[in-house]
Design an enzyme around this catalytic site. Structure first.
Site, PDB file in Angstrom:
ATOM      1  CG  ASP A  40      -0.384  -0.103   2.544  1.00  0.00           C
ATOM      2  OD1 ASP A  40       0.804  -0.486   2.644  1.00  0.00           O
ATOM      3  OD2 ASP A  40      -1.089   0.183   3.526  1.00  0.00           O
ATOM      4  CG  LEU A 129      -6.883  -9.495  13.020  1.00  0.00           C
ATOM      5  CD1 LEU A 129      -7.865 -10.285  13.874  1.00  0.00           C
ATOM      6  CD2 LEU A 129      -6.812 -10.073  11.613  1.00  0.00           C
ATOM      7  CB  SER A 130      -6.594  -2.985  10.897  1.00  0.00           C
ATOM      8  OG  SER A 130      -6.414  -1.615  10.651  1.00  0.00           O
ATOM      9  CB  SER A 131      -7.231  -3.129  17.004  1.00  0.00           C
ATOM     10  OG  SER A 131      -5.854  -2.877  17.260  1.00  0.00           O
ATOM     11  CD  GLU A 164      -2.315   3.871  12.568  1.00  0.00           C
ATOM     12  OE1 GLU A 164      -1.619   3.126  13.263  1.00  0.00           O
ATOM     13  OE2 GLU A 164      -3.544   3.987  12.718  1.00  0.00           O
ATOM     14  CG  ASP A 176      -4.591  -1.218   8.076  1.00  0.00           C
ATOM     15  OD1 ASP A 176      -4.551  -2.208   7.330  1.00  0.00           O
ATOM     16  OD2 ASP A 176      -3.681  -0.911   8.875  1.00  0.00           O
TER      17      ASP A 176
END
Length: 386
Positions: A40, A129-131, A164, A176
């Site tokens: 990405d 899992l991209s919390s 982020e 994400d």
């Protein structure tokens, strides 16, 4: 990890904590990246899907400039922040995720004053899992509506990414947040990270007698530190030496020439990105043509590339992948940023008990912490739930 709560129960918890009912509840899911790892931020291609585990925020606007934040996870108490002093220095811990989004929106001119916020998340932290993006997207969705900002889903993706990158300090791309905001049930999101163009690709696992099993190794990782940033720096160095804007512009046919221009480590990093981009394109083509039963070999090849070329796997992830493949999985790979987190296995639904038991047994025999194993299905993206 928190157990699921109904929207009504989350609203009640908010009311108990703050003394009044919320203005609404907004939910955003975590994600599994089916294939396309570390592509990405190289302006390449990814294929994630939202999962049926999500972060939910209950929010009520206040008439002052104070933010009060409370999470149901762990023992953290209520945090109180004067928004007039909001800066990088005042945002840390779990509150950096919601406050980072608020900071970005305020930087964009969105009028956000004081608020009360309660967070409840069922996305395991540190599992790949991209919390964090789930929290960011739930908060961005809430304030987009409450402040009347009118931002599109693609614009909210960039809000979450900027929070982020600039506040949390993790040099992640848009994968994400795109998965969390753009997904629909029964589909994966095929995303071009250069143009931000996307389309939904059918991923109806149940109709094909399949499921995706997540093996959370319990080896935690943090994107803001260590290897993730080093891998990104290697990719940027490779692009600079090869004279391209991003590694997305390098083709497989150019790899032999690249090998003569790059040091061995940087070349391996570049080779992973170039071949992983092609695996994403191949996976989309196979899903469109033959369906999910035919993508297993591509998933497994992706893991080998991450293990050997990008070197972001670990013993626990490799064991999970190898064991699942030996007990009936059609394909398996680590998912997420690496250095721990989770592996995924595409398996016939009938094989789930055997694969679960084999992985648990293998971890016990190796002396590893017992993994958390659960099935996920492609779910709906961010939305208001109450």
């Amino acid at each position: 990890m928190n157990q699921p709560l109904t929207p009504e129960a989350i609203s009640e918890a908010f009311t108990t904590a703050f003394g009044h009912a919320p203005d609404g509840l907004w939910s955003a899911p975590g994600r599994v990246n089916l294939i396309g790892e570390h592509t990405d931020y190289n302006e390449g291609f990814v294929l994630p899907f939202a999962i049926d585990r999500a972060a939910c925020v209950a929010v009520r606007l206040r008439g002052d400039n104070t933010a009060r934040l409370l999470s149901s996870y762990g023992d953290a108490g209520m945090e109180t922040v004067d928004l007039s002093t909001l800066s990088h220095d005042t945002m840390d811990g779990w509150t950096a995720y919601p406050l980072g989004v608020v900071w970005v929106l305020r930087q964009m001119g969105v009028g956000i004053g004081g608020f009360d916020l309660f967070l409840h998340s069922t996305v395991p932290s540190g599992a790949g899992l991209s919390s964090s993006a789930a929290i960011e997207c739930a908060v961005a969705s809430a304030f987009n509506e409450l402040a009347g900002a009118g931002l599109s889903a693609n614009e909210l993706v960039l809000v979450g990414q900027r929070a982020e990158n600039e506040v949390v300090g993790a040099p992640t791309g848009i994968l994400d947040q795109s998965a969390s905001l753009l997904s629909t049930e029964g589909h994966a999101v095929f995303l071009d990270c250069r143009t931000q163009e996307s389309r939904l690709v059918p991923l109806d696992l149940a109709a094909n007698g399949l499921l995706i099993l997540v093996v959370d190794t319990k080896v935690t990782h943090a994107h803001a530190t260590g290897g993730y940033a080093a891998r990104r720096a290697s990719c940027e160095l490779g692009a600079e030496v090869l004279g391209v804007k991003a590694l997305r512009d390098v083709t497989a046919a150019e790899l032999p020439e690249a090998a003569g221009l790059l040091d061995p480590e940087t070349y391996r990093r570049v080779r992973h990105i170039v071949t992983e981009d092609q695996r994403v394109l191949d996976t989309v083509a196979v899903l469109d043509d033959a369906g999910p039963r035919a993508i297993g070999a591509l998933l497994t090849a992706s893991h080998a590339s991450m293990r050997d070329d990008f070197e972001i796997s670990c013993e626990e992830l490799d064991l999970a992948v190898d064991t699942a493949l030996a007990h009936g999985a059609l394909g398996a790979r680590m998912t997420g940023g690496g250095f721990g987190g989770s592996a995924i296995a595409l398996i016939p639904a009938a094989e789930e008990p055997a694969v679960r038991a084999a992985v648990v047994g293998a971890f016990a025999a190796a002396g590893f912490t017992a993994p958390d194993i659960f099935a996920v299905s492609p779910a709906q993206g961010a939305l208001r739930v109450l």
